[in-house]
Write a protein that holds these residues in place. Structure first.
Motif, PDB file in Angstrom:
ATOM      1  N   ILE A  76       0.830  -1.206   0.000  1.00 13.74           N
ATOM      2  CA  ILE A  76       0.000   0.000   0.000  1.00 13.74           C
ATOM      3  C   ILE A  76       0.869   1.264   0.000  1.00 13.74           C
ATOM      4  CG2 ILE A  76      -1.756   1.317   1.272  1.00 13.74           C
ATOM      5  CD1 ILE A  76      -2.670  -1.376   2.462  1.00 13.74           C
ATOM      6  N   LEU A  77       1.886   1.281   0.857  1.00 11.90           N
ATOM      7  CA  LEU A  77       2.705   2.469   1.045  1.00 11.90           C
ATOM      8  C   LEU A  77       3.964   2.486   0.187  1.00 11.90           C
ATOM      9  CD1 LEU A  77       2.451   2.619   4.945  1.00 11.90           C
ATOM     10  CD2 LEU A  77       1.053   3.855   3.266  1.00 11.90           C
ATOM     11  N   GLY A  78       4.295   1.340  -0.437  1.00 15.57           N
ATOM     12  CA  GLY A  78       5.514   1.259  -1.239  1.00 15.57           C
ATOM     13  C   GLY A  78       6.651   0.637  -0.459  1.00 15.57           C
ATOM     14  N   CYS A  79       7.699   0.233  -1.189  1.00 12.05           N
ATOM     15  CA  CYS A  79       8.810  -0.504  -0.573  1.00 12.05           C
ATOM     16  C   CYS A  79      10.099   0.319  -0.537  1.00 12.05           C
ATOM     17  CB  CYS A  79       9.051  -1.815  -1.319  1.00 12.05           C
ATOM     18  SG  CYS A  79       9.250  -1.620  -3.102  1.00 12.05           S
ATOM     19  N   ALA A  80       9.963   1.642  -0.625  1.00 16.68           N
ATOM     20  CA  ALA A  80      11.147   2.489  -0.703  1.00 16.68           C
ATOM     21  C   ALA A  80      12.080   2.309   0.489  1.00 16.68           C
ATOM     22  CB  ALA A  80      10.718   3.963  -0.821  1.00 16.68           C
ATOM     23  N   GLU A  81      11.531   2.290   1.702  1.00 14.11           N
ATOM     24  CA  GLU A  81      12.374   2.236   2.901  1.00 14.11           C
ATOM     25  C   GLU A  81      13.157   0.922   2.976  1.00 14.11           C
ATOM     26  OE1 GLU A  81      12.969   4.792   4.838  1.00 14.11           O
ATOM     27  OE2 GLU A  81      11.674   5.891   3.451  1.00 14.11           O
ATOM     28  N   LYS A  82      12.523  -0.172   2.601  1.00 11.65           N
ATOM     29  CA  LYS A  82      13.216  -1.467   2.671  1.00 11.65           C
ATOM     30  C   LYS A  82      14.285  -1.582   1.589  1.00 11.65           C
ATOM     31  CE  LYS A  82       9.749  -4.089   5.172  1.00 11.65           C
ATOM     32  NZ  LYS A  82       8.762  -5.204   5.168  1.00 11.65           N
ATOM     33  N   LEU A  83      14.019  -1.024   0.426  1.00  8.03           N
ATOM     34  CA  LEU A  83      15.042  -1.038  -0.618  1.00  8.03           C
ATOM     35  C   LEU A  83      16.242  -0.186  -0.206  1.00  8.03           C
ATOM     36  CD1 LEU A  83      12.955  -0.837  -3.921  1.00  8.03           C
ATOM     37  CD2 LEU A  83      14.567  -2.634  -3.288  1.00  8.03           C
ATOM     38  N   LYS A  84      15.977   0.951   0.404  1.00  5.77           N
ATOM     39  CA  LYS A  84      17.070   1.809   0.862  1.00  5.77           C
ATOM     40  C   LYS A  84      17.899   1.119   1.946  1.00  5.77           C
ATOM     41  CE  LYS A  84      14.739   6.185  -0.149  1.00  5.77           C
ATOM     42  NZ  LYS A  84      14.108   7.411   0.424  1.00  5.77           N
ATOM     43  N   ALA A  85      17.251   0.266   2.727  1.00  4.40           N
ATOM     44  CA  ALA A  85      17.959  -0.426   3.812  1.00  4.40           C
ATOM     45  C   ALA A  85      18.770  -1.615   3.296  1.00  4.40           C
ATOM     46  CB  ALA A  85      16.957  -0.892   4.865  1.00  4.40           C
ATOM     47  N   VAL A  86      18.224  -2.353   2.328  1.00  7.51           N
ATOM     48  CA  VAL A  86      18.888  -3.571   1.883  1.00  7.51           C
ATOM     49  C   VAL A  86      20.057  -3.300   0.952  1.00  7.51           C
ATOM     50  CG1 VAL A  86      17.421  -3.982  -0.136  1.00  7.51           C
ATOM     51  CG2 VAL A  86      18.476  -5.919   1.026  1.00  7.51           C
ATOM     52  N   LEU A  87      19.975  -2.273   0.132  1.00  5.76           N
ATOM     53  CA  LEU A  87      20.996  -2.065  -0.894  1.00  5.76           C
ATOM     54  C   LEU A  87      22.408  -1.852  -0.329  1.00  5.76           C
ATOM     55  CD1 LEU A  87      18.971   0.044  -3.482  1.00  5.76           C
ATOM     56  CD2 LEU A  87      19.743  -2.323  -3.699  1.00  5.76           C
ATOM     57  N   PRO A  88      22.609  -1.027   0.718  1.00  3.03           N
ATOM     58  CA  PRO A  88      23.967  -0.891   1.271  1.00  3.03           C
ATOM     59  C   PRO A  88      24.513  -2.202   1.836  1.00  3.03           C
ATOM     60  CG  PRO A  88      22.569   0.921   1.985  1.00  3.03           C
ATOM     61  CD  PRO A  88      21.665  -0.088   1.362  1.00  3.03           C
ATOM     62  N   LEU A  89      23.651  -3.000   2.483  1.00  3.18           N
ATOM     63  CA  LEU A  89      24.110  -4.276   3.025  1.00  3.18           C
ATOM     64  C   LEU A  89      24.586  -5.209   1.917  1.00  3.18           C
ATOM     65  CD1 LEU A  89      21.351  -4.979   5.719  1.00  3.18           C
ATOM     66  CD2 LEU A  89      23.720  -4.273   6.129  1.00  3.18           C
ATOM     67  N   VAL A  90      23.849  -5.244   0.840  1.00  8.29           N
ATOM     68  CA  VAL A  90      24.215  -6.105  -0.286  1.00  8.29           C
ATOM     69  C   VAL A  90      25.489  -5.598  -0.943  1.00  8.29           C
ATOM     70  CG1 VAL A  90      23.490  -6.985  -2.512  1.00  8.29           C
ATOM     71  CG2 VAL A  90      21.832  -6.803  -0.667  1.00  8.29           C
ATOM     72  N   ALA A  91      25.600  -4.295  -1.073  1.00 11.74           N
ATOM     73  CA  ALA A  91      26.780  -3.706  -1.718  1.00 11.74           C
ATOM     74  C   ALA A  91      28.060  -4.062  -0.982  1.00 11.74           C
ATOM     75  CB  ALA A  91      26.614  -2.193  -1.800  1.00 11.74           C
ATOM     76  N   ASP A  92      27.978  -4.208   0.342  1.00 10.57           N
ATOM     77  CA  ASP A  92      29.169  -4.515   1.150  1.00 10.57           C
ATOM     78  C   ASP A  92      29.698  -5.928   0.917  1.00 10.57           C
ATOM     79  OD1 ASP A  92      29.219  -2.012   2.253  1.00 10.57           O
ATOM     80  OD2 ASP A  92      28.145  -2.579   4.084  1.00 10.57           O
ATOM     81  N   LYS A  93      28.925  -6.791   0.261  1.00  8.29           N
ATOM     82  CA  LYS A  93      29.377  -8.167   0.039  1.00  8.29           C
ATOM     83  C   LYS A  93      30.424  -8.263  -1.060  1.00  8.29           C
ATOM     84  CE  LYS A  93      26.674  -9.545   3.253  1.00  8.29           C
ATOM     85  NZ  LYS A  93      27.255  -9.866   4.577  1.00  8.29           N
ATOM     86  N   GLY A  94      30.591  -7.185  -1.835  1.00  8.51           N
ATOM     87  CA  GLY A  94      31.681  -7.148  -2.810  1.00  8.51           C
ATOM     88  C   GLY A  94      31.412  -7.799  -4.148  1.00  8.51           C
ATOM     89  N   ASP A  95      30.161  -8.056  -4.481  1.00  5.39           N
ATOM     90  CA  ASP A  95      29.857  -8.667  -5.783  1.00  5.39           C
ATOM     91  C   ASP A  95      30.105  -7.659  -6.907  1.00  5.39           C
ATOM     92  OD1 ASP A  95      28.634 -11.267  -4.831  1.00  5.39           O
ATOM     93  OD2 ASP A  95      27.347  -9.828  -3.807  1.00  5.39           O
ATOM     94  N   ALA A  96      30.512  -8.185  -8.063  1.00  6.17           N
ATOM     95  CA  ALA A  96      30.792  -7.316  -9.203  1.00  6.17           C
ATOM     96  C   ALA A  96      29.524  -6.829  -9.889  1.00  6.17           C
ATOM     97  CB  ALA A  96      31.673  -8.062 -10.214  1.00  6.17           C
ATOM     98  N   PHE A  97      28.436  -7.581  -9.742  1.00  8.35           N
ATOM     99  CA  PHE A  97      27.186  -7.225 -10.417  1.00  8.35           C
ATOM    100  C   PHE A  97      26.009  -7.589  -9.524  1.00  8.35           C
ATOM    101  CE2 PHE A  97      23.552  -8.652 -12.991  1.00  8.35           C
ATOM    102  CZ  PHE A  97      23.268  -7.469 -13.681  1.00  8.35           C
ATOM    103  N   LEU A  98      25.025  -6.707  -9.466  1.00  5.57           N
ATOM    104  CA  LEU A  98      23.812  -6.933  -8.692  1.00  5.57           C
ATOM    105  C   LEU A  98      22.608  -6.686  -9.582  1.00  5.57           C
ATOM    106  CD1 LEU A  98      24.809  -4.817  -5.545  1.00  5.57           C
ATOM    107  CD2 LEU A  98      25.009  -7.303  -5.755  1.00  5.57           C
ATOM    108  N   ALA A  99      21.509  -7.367  -9.273  1.00  4.93           N
ATOM    109  CA  ALA A  99      20.260  -7.137  -9.998  1.00  4.93           C
ATOM    110  C   ALA A  99      19.107  -7.236  -9.022  1.00  4.93           C
ATOM    111  CB  ALA A  99      20.088  -8.152 -11.126  1.00  4.93           C
ATOM    112  N   VAL A 100      18.300  -6.196  -8.959  1.00  6.28           N
ATOM    113  CA  VAL A 100      17.101  -6.193  -8.122  1.00  6.28           C
ATOM    114  C   VAL A 100      15.946  -6.709  -8.966  1.00  6.28           C
ATOM    115  CG1 VAL A 100      15.500  -4.806  -6.766  1.00  6.28           C
ATOM    116  CG2 VAL A 100      17.942  -4.258  -6.756  1.00  6.28           C
ATOM    117  N   VAL A 101      15.313  -7.788  -8.496  1.00  2.22           N
ATOM    118  CA  VAL A 101      14.245  -8.443  -9.258  1.00  2.22           C
ATOM    119  C   VAL A 101      12.941  -8.322  -8.484  1.00  2.22           C
ATOM    120  CG1 VAL A 101      13.474 -10.574 -10.351  1.00  2.22           C
ATOM    121  CG2 VAL A 101      15.925 -10.079 -10.178  1.00  2.22           C
TER     122      VAL A 101
END
Length: 425
Positions: A76-101
């Motif tokens: 109802i309200l959108g998923c902006a806050e959760k996307l903002k929270a998850v992306l930095p954590l994922v980025a720290d794992k050091g992968d060369a390529f990411l895809a949000v599905v």
């Protein structure tokens, strides 16, 4: 009952099939569990066993496919806050390529994922897949995603090198996929060819960027790679070749495959044919001995359901080489039109058209080649003696040796299984 995975799972496993890539699912946890476990089981990374590295939110203790775990309020309200929270954590794992599905439900919310990626300074190594092909076959979703990733990566425009090739159409969903790749690479090496990359089949991003140096793309399974091959041809002028006999399953189709590849690349097929002949001679000696000691499998029956590029060569080889009779021949959704037409012509020529698309449960037979769930059902109900799994559907098998269905080595393994089964018919 058909329980094949769909294009959404194909999208996730295409991303996870790149060695240093990671899929991030924007959706509820229920959509994530199976593909996260599956990718870790069939293509584990070095950090898979270090569970403490994945105790943060969104990972749930699993190393693959972190998830935003959307709930009813997010729809109802959108998923902006959760996307903002998850992306930095994922980025720290050091992968060369990411895809949000986006999961099917999340795709209806309409959040601007690309804006979130830009705000997180990840738009240089993370792409958004806002609508996967949910209602399409697995192979279509896999192919579409690999082509989209290659286009997004903006591959380097490098000079093409004569003896370099890419292998197209391999996925971790296919049984013995790593052994299959190893056997094909060995055949290529015998012909003087160097495999640059296997998109979606274990190659890393650096290898994908170098894939444009290939002079030809070898399309093993066109169901999984038609759009990918067309992308390479349109964008970089790299031609692709498919064997008219399908994937190299069995001695005859493998010989045709070797000659087709050699002609397309201008290489000498002799060393690869000599390797295949050695395997074939070994099989002949064993067949001759077995014929006198325990009987020959001529007339034994089989049923098959799988990818059309696999079903066609397997059916022709079992019938022509061993004299086995098909009672049910079916191709999974996403079939390749050329392979299906060749298969139908073959069956019609030998007056076997009645078995095309026939129900495997209508008559008893000896061997079933297909998915493990159907195979076990047929075995337990007494409608077949043994089944051979063509896809990674169950996860209870553990193998310490690399197996393959393809090439000369794959033909010998299939003969091992067939004769061991027919002995008890």
């Amino acid at each position: 009952m058909i329980l094949d995975p769909d294009g959404f799972i194909g999208t996730l496993l295409a991303i996870e099939g790149i060695a240093d890539a990671r899929a991030v699912m924007n959706g509820p946890t229920g959509c994530r569990g199976n593909p996260a476990y599956f990718s870790d089981r069939h293509f584990p990374r070095e950090n898979s066993l270090n569970r403490r590295s994945f105790e943060e939110p969104f990972f749930f203790g699993q190393s693959r496919i972190p998830c935003t775990y959307l709930d009813r309020d997010d729809y109802i309200l959108g998923c902006a806050e959760k996307l903002k929270a998850v992306l930095p954590l994922v980025a720290d794992k050091g992968d060369a390529f990411l895809a949000v599905v986006n999961s099917p439900g999340a795709s209806l919310i309409g959040d601007d994922i690309n804006r979130f990626l830009k705000d997180a300074s990840l738009d240089d190594r993370c792409m958004a897949i806002e609508g996967a092909p949910y209602s399409h076959p697995f192979s279509y979703g896999f192919d579409l995603t690999i082509a989209a990733i290659l286009r997004w990566l903006q591959l380097n425009r490098l000079p093409r090198i004569k003896n370099r090739v890419n292998l197209l159409g391999f996925s971790m969903y296919q049984k013995y996929w790593q052994g299959n790749i190893a056997e094909i690479m060995h055949l290529c090496e015998l012909m003087g060819l160097c495999v640059v990359s296997v998109p979606g089949g274990g190659s890393c991003v650096a290898e994908l960027r170098e894939s444009t140096t290939a002079s030809c793309n070898l399309m093993i399974h066109p169901e999984y790679s038609r759009k990918t091959a067309e992308f390479y041809k349109e964008e970089f002028g790299i031609p692709f070749v498919t064997s008219p006999s399908g994937a190299p399953v069995g001695f005859g189709p493998t010989e045709v495959w070797i000659n087709t590849v050699a002609e397309a690349t201008g290489q000498d097929p002799a060393p690869a044919l000599a390797y295949l002949r050695k395997k074939r001679t070994h099989a002949f000696h064993q067949l001759s001995r077995y014929h006198h000691e325990a009987g020959y499998p001529k007339g034994a029956t089989f049923s098959v359901r799988g990818d059309s590029s696999f079903v066609y060569p397997l059916t022709t080889w079992l019938y022509e080489y061993l004299g086995m009779l098909p009672v049910s021949v079916n191709c999974t959704d996403g079939k390749d039109g050329e392979m299906v037409q060749s298969l139908k012509k073959f069956l019609e020529f030998y007056q076997l058209s009645c078995c095309f698309q026939a129900d495997a449960g209508d008559v008893p037979f000896h061997l079933y080649f297909g998915d493990s769930l159907t195979g076990k059902d047929l075995e337990l109900s007494g409608r077949c003696v043994k089944s051979v799994e063509l896809f990674n559907r169950t996860t209870n098998d553990i193998y310490f040796t690399e197996r393959t269905f393809l090439g000369g080595t794959g033909a010998l393994w299939l003969l091992d299984f067939i004769f061991d089964t027919i002995r008890y018919k």
